[in-house]
Motif scaffolding. Structure first.
Motif, PDB file in Angstrom:
ATOM      1  N   GLU A   1      15.693 -30.513  57.513  1.00 10.66           N
ATOM      2  CA  GLU A   1      16.162 -31.833  57.936  1.00 10.66           C
ATOM      3  C   GLU A   1      17.680 -31.829  58.053  1.00 10.66           C
ATOM      4  N   SER A   2      18.191 -32.762  58.864  1.00  9.92           N
ATOM      5  CA  SER A   2      19.632 -32.833  59.108  1.00  9.92           C
ATOM      6  C   SER A   2      20.291 -34.090  58.575  1.00  9.92           C
ATOM      7  N   TYR A   3      19.505 -35.099  58.237  1.00 10.26           N
ATOM      8  CA  TYR A   3      20.083 -36.374  57.803  1.00 10.26           C
ATOM      9  C   TYR A   3      19.492 -36.794  56.462  1.00 10.26           C
TER      10      TYR A   3
ATOM     11  N   ILE B   1       9.541 -33.238  72.000  1.00  6.02           N
ATOM     12  CA  ILE B   1      10.861 -33.898  72.119  1.00  6.02           C
ATOM     13  C   ILE B   1      11.083 -34.867  70.968  1.00  6.02           C
ATOM     14  N   ARG B   2      12.307 -34.839  70.422  1.00 11.33           N
ATOM     15  CA  ARG B   2      12.630 -35.749  69.312  1.00 11.33           C
ATOM     16  C   ARG B   2      12.771 -37.196  69.769  1.00 11.33           C
ATOM     17  N   LYS B   3      12.439 -38.110  68.824  1.00 13.61           N
ATOM     18  CA  LYS B   3      12.583 -39.536  69.112  1.00 13.61           C
ATOM     19  C   LYS B   3      14.061 -39.930  69.213  1.00 13.61           C
TER      20      LYS B   3
ATOM     21  N   ALA C   1      10.468 -25.207  60.024  1.00  8.01           N
ATOM     22  CA  ALA C   1      10.062 -26.250  60.958  1.00  8.01           C
ATOM     23  C   ALA C   1      11.094 -27.377  60.883  1.00  8.01           C
ATOM     24  N   VAL C   2      11.836 -27.572  61.956  1.00  7.38           N
ATOM     25  CA  VAL C   2      12.888 -28.591  61.954  1.00  7.38           C
ATOM     26  C   VAL C   2      12.281 -29.945  62.306  1.00  7.38           C
ATOM     27  N   SER C   3      12.135 -30.778  61.272  1.00  9.53           N
ATOM     28  CA  SER C   3      11.382 -32.028  61.447  1.00  9.53           C
ATOM     29  C   SER C   3      12.263 -33.263  61.616  1.00  9.53           C
ATOM     30  N   LYS C   4      13.566 -33.068  61.813  1.00  6.95           N
ATOM     31  CA  LYS C   4      14.442 -34.237  62.010  1.00  6.95           C
ATOM     32  C   LYS C   4      13.968 -35.052  63.212  1.00  6.95           C
ATOM     33  N   LYS C   5      13.979 -36.361  63.033  1.00  8.53           N
ATOM     34  CA  LYS C   5      13.551 -37.296  64.084  1.00  8.53           C
ATOM     35  C   LYS C   5      12.115 -37.063  64.562  1.00  8.53           C
TER      36      LYS C   5
ATOM     37  N   GLY D   1      18.540 -18.821  65.803  1.00 12.04           N
ATOM     38  CA  GLY D   1      17.385 -18.956  66.676  1.00 12.04           C
ATOM     39  C   GLY D   1      16.767 -20.336  66.569  1.00 12.04           C
ATOM     40  N   MET D   2      16.718 -21.033  67.726  1.00 11.53           N
ATOM     41  CA  MET D   2      16.094 -22.347  67.814  1.00 11.53           C
ATOM     42  C   MET D   2      15.056 -22.254  68.935  1.00 11.53           C
ATOM     43  N   SER D   3      14.562 -23.387  69.390  1.00 10.94           N
ATOM     44  CA  SER D   3      13.479 -23.347  70.388  1.00 10.94           C
ATOM     45  C   SER D   3      13.832 -22.512  71.622  1.00 10.94           C
ATOM     46  N   GLU D   4      15.080 -22.606  72.061  1.00 11.01           N
ATOM     47  CA  GLU D   4      15.457 -21.970  73.325  1.00 11.01           C
ATOM     48  C   GLU D   4      15.816 -20.489  73.227  1.00 11.01           C
TER      49      GLU D   4
ATOM     50  N   PHE E   1      18.176 -28.130  53.913  1.00  6.72           N
ATOM     51  CA  PHE E   1      19.126 -28.994  54.624  1.00  6.72           C
ATOM     52  C   PHE E   1      19.947 -28.174  55.611  1.00  6.72           C
ATOM     53  N   ILE E   2      19.969 -28.637  56.885  1.00  5.12           N
ATOM     54  CA  ILE E   2      20.702 -27.904  57.930  1.00  5.12           C
ATOM     55  C   ILE E   2      21.720 -28.796  58.645  1.00  5.12           C
ATOM     56  N   GLY E   3      21.928 -30.013  58.117  1.00 12.60           N
ATOM     57  CA  GLY E   3      22.808 -30.955  58.818  1.00 12.60           C
ATOM     58  C   GLY E   3      24.237 -30.916  58.320  1.00 12.60           C
TER      59      GLY E   3
ATOM     60  N   LEU F   1      24.608 -15.916  56.759  1.00  5.16           N
ATOM     61  CA  LEU F   1      25.220 -16.797  57.752  1.00  5.16           C
ATOM     62  C   LEU F   1      24.195 -17.575  58.558  1.00  5.16           C
ATOM     63  N   MET F   2      24.595 -18.793  58.909  1.00  3.81           N
ATOM     64  CA  MET F   2      23.797 -19.615  59.823  1.00  3.81           C
ATOM     65  C   MET F   2      24.689 -20.014  60.984  1.00  3.81           C
ATOM     66  N   SER F   3      24.117 -20.113  62.174  1.00  8.38           N
ATOM     67  CA  SER F   3      24.918 -20.600  63.297  1.00  8.38           C
ATOM     68  C   SER F   3      24.065 -21.321  64.337  1.00  8.38           C
ATOM     69  N   ILE F   4      24.710 -22.279  64.977  1.00  6.18           N
ATOM     70  CA  ILE F   4      24.146 -22.931  66.166  1.00  6.18           C
ATOM     71  C   ILE F   4      25.051 -22.487  67.305  1.00  6.18           C
ATOM     72  N   PRO F   5      24.684 -21.413  67.982  1.00  2.76           N
ATOM     73  CA  PRO F   5      25.589 -20.865  68.999  1.00  2.76           C
ATOM     74  C   PRO F   5      25.779 -21.825  70.161  1.00  2.76           C
TER      75      PRO F   5
ATOM     76  N   VAL G   1      14.319 -18.348  61.706  1.00  4.82           N
ATOM     77  CA  VAL G   1      14.484 -19.176  62.901  1.00  4.82           C
ATOM     78  C   VAL G   1      14.186 -20.632  62.548  1.00  4.82           C
ATOM     79  N   ARG G   2      14.889 -21.538  63.215  1.00  6.03           N
ATOM     80  CA  ARG G   2      14.770 -22.971  62.921  1.00  6.03           C
ATOM     81  C   ARG G   2      14.256 -23.660  64.179  1.00  6.03           C
ATOM     82  N   ILE G   3      12.974 -24.000  64.158  1.00  5.49           N
ATOM     83  CA  ILE G   3      12.342 -24.479  65.387  1.00  5.49           C
ATOM     84  C   ILE G   3      11.926 -25.945  65.264  1.00  5.49           C
ATOM     85  N   GLY G   4      12.437 -26.764  66.188  1.00  7.12           N
ATOM     86  CA  GLY G   4      12.082 -28.178  66.217  1.00  7.12           C
ATOM     87  C   GLY G   4      11.235 -28.515  67.423  1.00  7.12           C
ATOM     88  N   THR G   5      11.901 -28.693  68.566  1.00 11.23           N
ATOM     89  CA  THR G   5      11.252 -29.150  69.796  1.00 11.23           C
ATOM     90  C   THR G   5      10.018 -28.333  70.196  1.00 11.23           C
ATOM     91  N   ALA G   6      10.108 -27.024  70.115  1.00 11.29           N
ATOM     92  CA  ALA G   6       8.985 -26.189  70.568  1.00 11.29           C
ATOM     93  C   ALA G   6       7.748 -26.344  69.675  1.00 11.29           C
TER      94      ALA G   6
HETATM   95  C1  LIG Z   1      17.957 -29.650  65.525  1.00  8.63           C
HETATM   96  C2  LIG Z   1      18.303 -28.323  64.994  1.00  8.63           C
HETATM   97  C3  LIG Z   1      17.474 -27.204  65.222  1.00  8.63           C
HETATM   98  C4  LIG Z   1      16.207 -27.255  66.057  1.00  8.63           C
HETATM   99  O1  LIG Z   1      16.511 -27.286  67.415  1.00  8.63           O
HETATM  100  P1  LIG Z   1      15.346 -27.206  68.524  1.00  8.63           P
HETATM  101  O2  LIG Z   1      16.090 -26.847  69.758  1.00  8.63           O
HETATM  102  O3  LIG Z   1      14.707 -28.517  68.592  1.00  8.63           O
HETATM  103  O4  LIG Z   1      14.402 -26.132  68.123  1.00  8.63           O
HETATM  104  C5  LIG Z   1      17.830 -26.012  64.623  1.00  8.63           C
HETATM  105  N1  LIG Z   1      18.928 -25.894  63.861  1.00  8.63           N
HETATM  106  C6  LIG Z   1      19.758 -26.914  63.627  1.00  8.63           C
HETATM  107  C7  LIG Z   1      20.955 -26.711  62.762  1.00  8.63           C
HETATM  108  C8  LIG Z   1      19.473 -28.163  64.184  1.00  8.63           C
HETATM  109  O5  LIG Z   1      20.324 -29.180  63.972  1.00  8.63           O
END
Ligand SMILES: *Cc1c(COP(=O)(O)O)cnc(C)c1O
Length: 224
Positions: free
Chosen positions: A55-57, A222-224, A32-36, A197-200, A75-77, A159-163, A213-218
């Motif tokens: 968290e990222s920060y 929406i983040r602050k 659960a990506v709880s940043k912001k 894998g993120m929300s989208e 930590f994913i930041g 491996l981790m990636s934000i494609p 999978v790392r899910i925040g928004t879904a």
């Molecule tokens: C913010 C973030 C996410 C979550 O993204 P959402 O689109 O809100 O699900 C996942 N991974 C990383 C590395 C992020 O920075």
């Protein structure tokens, strides 16, 4: 908070469905990506059964971890050398290691804090984008071997990636090819795991073989 519960159930169902359709049908871990997002939402989701939060920060993580020590934090930041020791002390895992110097600092903090072997994922810059940190896919296997040789304190999970953002309805073939290449490479790095894998793109990521999978928004909105 009722919405949070609905989202949580929806995400768990989506993971379950995608997993059933995937080739290996392996366990998929939900971070659960709880940043912001507020600490109230983190606590509410924890009560619903979610134990791992990402968290990222560091600043934000410190505040949250102080008021609520229940979760296992990941930590994913973006990493900065002078913050690594604190991150290692607060988190059970780091998914964003992409330089030798950062790996060295994680290893030395893990040793000092008696947290070795410390789990890390290597961050891949899948699209070779200038704006993003990460090792190129073509270099990551060698990078991993070098870290394994120098830092026995690290447990390289994979491996981790934000494609790069892709519109799956328009470019499905290109995106699928890119995801599959990453997934294939992940199998030969460390423990062979893949955090994708993120929300989208949760479904596409699981179909490509993601273990995490790392899910925040879904989940939280929406983040602050
Ligand atoms: C913010 C973030 C996410 C979550 O993204 P959402 O689109 O809100 O699900 C996942 N991974 C990383 C590395 C992020 O920075």
């Amino acid at each position: 908070m009722r919405e949070l519960k609905e989202n949580y159930i929806k995400i768990q169902n989506a993971i379950h469905e995608a997993r059933k359709q995937s080739k290996d049908q392996k366990e998929v871990r939900l971070l659960a990506v709880s940043k912001k997002q507020s600490i109230e939402k983190v606590e509410a989701l924890f009560e619903l059964g979610q134990k791992e939060f990402a968290e990222s920060y560091l600043q934000e993580l410190k505040i949250k971890a102080k008021v609520f020590s229940g979760p296992s934090w990941v930590f994913i930041g973006r990493l900065q050398s002078n913050k690594i020791k604190q991150i290692v002390s607060l988190c059970s895992e780091i998914q964003s290691v992409s330089s030798f110097e950062h790996a060295r600092r994680v290893a030395s903090a893990a040793r000092e804090l008696k947290k070795e072997p410390y789990p890390v994922y290597l961050l891949v810059n899948l699209g070779g984008e200038n704006s993003k940190d990460g090792v190129l896919l073509s270099d990551v296997e060698e990078f991993s071997k070098k870290l394994e040789k120098h830092f026995p304190e690290l447990k390289i999970e994979g491996l981790m990636s934000i494609p790069p953002r892709v519109d799956f309805s328009l470019e499905e073939d290109r995106a699928t090819k890119m995801y599959n290449e990453l997934s294939k490479k992940a199998k030969v790095v460390g423990q062979g795991k893949l955090s994708l894998g993120m929300s989208e793109d949760l479904e596409q990521a699981i179909l490509a073989g993601s273990d995490c999978v790392r899910i925040g928004t879904a989940l939280f909105g929406i983040r602050k």
